[in-house]
Design an enzyme around this catalytic site. Sequence first.
Site, short mmCIF file in Angstrom:
data_model
loop_
_atom_site.label_atom_id
_atom_site.label_comp_id
_atom_site.label_asym_id
_atom_site.label_seq_id
_atom_site.Cartn_x
_atom_site.Cartn_y
_atom_site.Cartn_z
N GLU A 109 23.06 21.93 -5.72
CA GLU A 109 22.36 21.30 -4.61
C GLU A 109 23.37 20.57 -3.74
O GLU A 109 24.31 19.95 -4.24
CB GLU A 109 21.26 20.36 -5.10
N HIS A 121 18.72 15.63 -15.56
CA HIS A 121 17.79 16.68 -16.00
C HIS A 121 17.77 16.84 -17.52
O HIS A 121 18.06 17.90 -18.05
CB HIS A 121 18.19 18.03 -15.38
N ASN A 131 16.40 22.74 -10.61
CA ASN A 131 15.82 21.42 -10.83
C ASN A 131 14.49 21.60 -11.58
O ASN A 131 13.71 22.49 -11.25
CB ASN A 131 15.59 20.74 -9.49
P1 FAD Z 1 9.29 11.76 -16.98
O1 FAD Z 1 9.04 12.08 -15.56
O2 FAD Z 1 10.62 11.26 -17.37
O3 FAD Z 1 8.18 10.70 -17.39
C1 FAD Z 1 8.18 10.05 -18.63
C2 FAD Z 1 7.45 8.74 -18.47
O4 FAD Z 1 7.16 8.21 -19.76
C3 FAD Z 1 8.24 7.67 -17.73
O5 FAD Z 1 7.44 7.10 -16.72
C4 FAD Z 1 8.58 6.65 -18.82
O6 FAD Z 1 8.65 5.31 -18.34
C5 FAD Z 1 7.42 6.82 -19.78
N1 FAD Z 1 7.74 6.46 -21.16
C6 FAD Z 1 8.81 6.83 -21.89
N2 FAD Z 1 8.72 6.35 -23.14
C7 FAD Z 1 7.55 5.68 -23.21
C8 FAD Z 1 6.91 4.94 -24.25
N3 FAD Z 1 7.44 4.84 -25.47
N4 FAD Z 1 5.73 4.32 -23.97
C9 FAD Z 1 5.16 4.43 -22.73
N5 FAD Z 1 5.75 5.11 -21.72
C10 FAD Z 1 6.92 5.73 -21.96
N6 FAD Z 1 13.98 17.17 -10.86
C11 FAD Z 1 13.66 18.10 -9.94
O7 FAD Z 1 12.98 19.08 -10.24
N7 FAD Z 1 14.09 17.95 -8.63
C12 FAD Z 1 14.86 16.89 -8.24
O8 FAD Z 1 15.21 16.78 -7.05
C13 FAD Z 1 15.22 15.92 -9.21
N8 FAD Z 1 16.02 14.86 -8.88
C14 FAD Z 1 16.22 13.87 -9.80
C15 FAD Z 1 16.91 12.72 -9.44
C16 FAD Z 1 17.03 11.66 -10.32
C17 FAD Z 1 17.77 10.42 -9.91
C18 FAD Z 1 16.46 11.76 -11.63
C19 FAD Z 1 16.56 10.62 -12.60
C20 FAD Z 1 15.80 12.90 -12.00
C21 FAD Z 1 15.66 13.97 -11.11
N9 FAD Z 1 14.96 15.12 -11.46
C22 FAD Z 1 14.71 16.08 -10.53
C23 FAD Z 1 14.44 15.32 -12.82
C24 FAD Z 1 12.92 15.10 -12.94
O9 FAD Z 1 12.55 13.88 -12.34
C25 FAD Z 1 12.55 15.13 -14.43
O10 FAD Z 1 12.89 16.40 -14.93
C26 FAD Z 1 11.07 14.87 -14.68
O11 FAD Z 1 10.68 13.62 -14.16
C27 FAD Z 1 10.75 14.94 -16.15
O12 FAD Z 1 9.35 14.93 -16.31
P2 FAD Z 1 8.68 14.55 -17.68
O13 FAD Z 1 7.22 14.78 -17.55
O14 FAD Z 1 9.39 15.27 -18.76
O15 FAD Z 1 8.96 13.00 -17.93
#
Ligand code: FAD
Length: 501
Positions: free
Chosen positions: A356, A441, A479
């Site tokens: 990217e 990621h 991503n």
């Molecule tokens: P997450 O979105 O990580 O959600 C997990 C949630 O669970 C969080 O809110 C956390 O606080 C909560 N949690 C964790 N443990 C507990 C607990 N014990 N009790 C209660 N709550 C808890 N991906 C893309 O596709 N495109 C992009 O442009 C992109 N850019 C990114 C830029 C940054 C800076 C970051 C950090 C990530 C980026 N990503 C991107 C990655 C993407 O955001 C993640 O892959 C995605 O959010 C993961 O989704 P998930 O459902 O696995 O969990």
Amino acid sequence: GAPRRVPAVVVGSGYGSAVTALRLGEAGVETLVLEMGQLWNQPGPDGKVFSGMLNPDRRSTWFKDRTEAPLASFLWLDLANRDIPRYAGVLDRVHFGDMSVYLGRGVGGGSLVNGAMAVVPKRDYFEEILPNVDADAMYGTYFPRARAMLGVNEVDQAWFEECDSYQYARLSRRHAQRAGLGTAFVPSTYDFAYMQQEEAGTAPRSALGSEVIYGNNHGKRSLDKSYLAAAVGTGKVTIAPLHEVREVERRADGTFVLTVRRIDPEGAELEVFAVETPRLFLGAGSVGTTQLLVRARETGTLPGLGEAVGQGWGTNGNVMLGRANHLWDTTGSLQAGMPALGIDNWADPVHPVFAEIAPVPAGIETWASLYLAITRNPERGHFTYDAATDRAVLNWTAAQGQPSIDAAKALFDRVNDANGTIYRHDLFGDTRAFENRFTYHPLGGCVLGAATDDHGRVKGVPGLYVTDGSLIPGSTGVNPFVTITALAERNVEDVLARDFG
Ligand code: FAD
């Protein structure tokens, strides 16, 4: 306070959780979402919900004394970081030895802090990493469903060609083309029509106002505005922010008992209480979900968990790098914080890379072109339980990151050779050109078909489901959030049809 016994609990509120909560709610299942971070809807003293990247305050960071930005330095000066009071801020960086993981904290998880790049993986690679998932159904039904629900949109290409905000991307495209490399437009969950108004000066600036990793005050279609709003709209879903799940236990009768800790935004503990449920959906993210399960297995609170839990973790091959441009090749001081273009060299047989073209939202000309490269790194980490700290930890060595660097170097050596340019060595705190001590990621840890069945049911523990990025075996080649969302849509459909009679 949150209810103490509910038909279904969802842990976390990122992509996997948001999908699951909505579909449970639509099916009439009373559901409680427990999220450790804040609900980000209250403006602070400056009238804004989030703080920007140029002057971050306590809202930026999850309980640290100083911010930890990915670009640690500029001309080796630590200009990006600030001392801050400890607070339930929106971005976390979790450290495990040689690897640290950036995570969103709040209602919406990673959607609050990410770059909004909404990319469907290449079909042949998807089929390779998840061979047991019906690709026809994914590409015909679940990817389109996920994109529609997330509000994915495309940049207006005529505007892209003449706007100031993507001068940096057009420059990188030109440099890639000189090396014979192709680029691809990248869809987004950031509203490009809003971005056009930002550039025209008719709307408050967010992506164009150096807002990215600490949250966007405008323009971003984060999950709280899409899936989670719809979930709450069913009338069946309750979201409890600042509620952290500390422990998961399964009683002999099959009921899950969660130990939940509620805090205030300054971190003071308000209460610790138990929530009971017969159906538990883990969406705490690759790191959060895997940590909960590994600890539960090792401390004996979830009998039946197998050895596959904690395995198969990867960085999606992430590596960040900067190139130094010639003085006449300016990137522009106004840079859209949301990327819209990538260098696509995934077809390379030796070193597949999707890079990217990332902004440097410094508000000044930096003569730097920045990239987040996604590479096909075959190395995998695993989680173990550390009894001394009572915590599950990731095992990943610096050497395991080397294949990511090799691939990125092969690509960007070509770009540099074709343009007479060099790498930047001043961006990552020391003199390294390639930064892969962190990942945006994190993927894997409870891999689909290994730790779970082919729809996220955890093996050996009836009533327990994994819904998030931990299902994906360490890599998607792009991503990841569209893949996570679409898989969650697919899995919850099967679970609702077969497990909720
Ligand atoms: P997450 O979105 O990580 O959600 C997990 C949630 O669970 C969080 O809110 C956390 O606080 C909560 N949690 C964790 N443990 C507990 C607990 N014990 N009790 C209660 N709550 C808890 N991906 C893309 O596709 N495109 C992009 O442009 C992109 N850019 C990114 C830029 C940054 C800076 C970051 C950090 C990530 C980026 N990503 C991107 C990655 C993407 O955001 C993640 O892959 C995605 O959010 C993961 O989704 P998930 O459902 O696995 O969990």
